[in-house]
Each structure stands twice: as C-alpha cells, then as structure tokens.
Design an enzyme around this catalytic site. Sequence first.
Site, mmCIF file in Angstrom:
data_model
loop_
_atom_site.group_PDB
_atom_site.id
_atom_site.type_symbol
_atom_site.label_atom_id
_atom_site.label_comp_id
_atom_site.label_asym_id
_atom_site.label_seq_id
_atom_site.Cartn_x
_atom_site.Cartn_y
_atom_site.Cartn_z
ATOM 1 N N GLU A 78 0.635 -1.236 0.025
ATOM 2 C CA GLU A 78 0.165 -0.036 0.120
ATOM 3 C C GLU A 78 0.851 1.216 -0.081
ATOM 4 O OE1 GLU A 78 -3.097 -0.150 3.114
ATOM 5 O OE2 GLU A 78 -4.198 -1.712 1.879
ATOM 6 N N GLU A 182 -4.496 -8.808 -1.302
ATOM 7 C CA GLU A 182 -5.144 -8.586 0.098
ATOM 8 C C GLU A 182 -6.273 -8.426 0.008
ATOM 9 O OE1 GLU A 182 -4.415 -5.155 3.326
ATOM 10 O OE2 GLU A 182 -2.642 -5.649 2.235
#
Length: 191
Positions: A78, A182
Amino acid sequence: IPLLRRALAMSKRPLLLFASPWTAPAWMKSNGDVRGKGTLKGKAGDKYHKTWANYFIKFLDEYAKHNVTFWAVTAQNEPLAGLFTPPQAPTIAFTAAQQRDFIAQDLGPALARSPHRTRLLMLDDQRIHLPHWAKVVLGNATAARYVAGLAVHWYLDAIVPPGCSLEATHKLFPDHFLLYTEACTGFFMFR
C-alpha cells in the site's frame, strides 16, 4: 518459519509464497520513524534506495537458509496509504513515479543479480489506482522488464468498476498478470 514449513509439508501441491514490506528501518525514512507518513530518504539510485533493495535480497537469503523460498515480492505494501495512514501504522509512501524509479534503478537490478528466481510485483494497493499506476511504471521499458505482475487489493472495489481498472489495465499490459494479494471482510464498520 516453522509454520511455513508445516504448511508447505501439509500441502498436496507446491505453495507459492510472496512477501510484501510494510516499512524500511527508521534511519532510511524521511520522517525518522518506521511509523507514519514518510518516504525513503533521497531518490532512486542513491545509497538509501540501494540499501533498501539489498534488504529484500538479505530477506530472501535468510529464508533460503531455512529452505523457504518466495515466488514473489512486492515493491511496497500500500504505497499510497503511506500518505493517508494513521500516524502509528508502519509504512513507506511511494508515488507511481517513485516506485517506477525504485524498481528500474534499485530493486529490479538487485533481484536480477541475486541467486533468487523471485518475481517482482508492483502496486500492491487498491485497484482504484489502475490503470494510471500501471501506465507510469510499466510504461517505462526498464521498470517493465523487471515486473512480472500487478498486486491489487479489493477494499475500494465498489468505487471503480472492474472494466475501468482491471480490464483496462489488462488490455494495456496483457503480458503482466493481475493478482489480488490482500482482502478481508469487515473492513468497513457499517457492513
């Protein structure tokens, strides 16, 4: 390592493991802390970026000593969350251009020189960033040759239809796979 070995031994098929970093050590980051908003100090090609790339190789080396190999690594978990994350979360912020340059100048070459056949995945963030992120990174021939695929998270999927993100990216870069890396339920408290 014992849990990974157990899982590998129990599996009827080979397991493909991938790893994704949350943060570099504090001394490498612009904010001097593993937590909170910070980037790698300096710019791609410098001592901080080369050292961080070598951390990936050292990680792979150490696990290999225990007969655990990784099919892939991502350049950063991220990377844009690093700009918006709560101050206590460990992270490194990267823009698409910064990730492109880190891959092209540091991480890609380090992996290519290493004895590991570990693949490199880019993005590892919300699909809302596609196809822009892919255009920036894979639009650079040097970075593109090191990248096997795009790692994608699903949390903001309701905002962007798959045709506008995943399908558009696949059409632009059909030789690079898309992999959801994810996901979880209960991310939004109101659901």
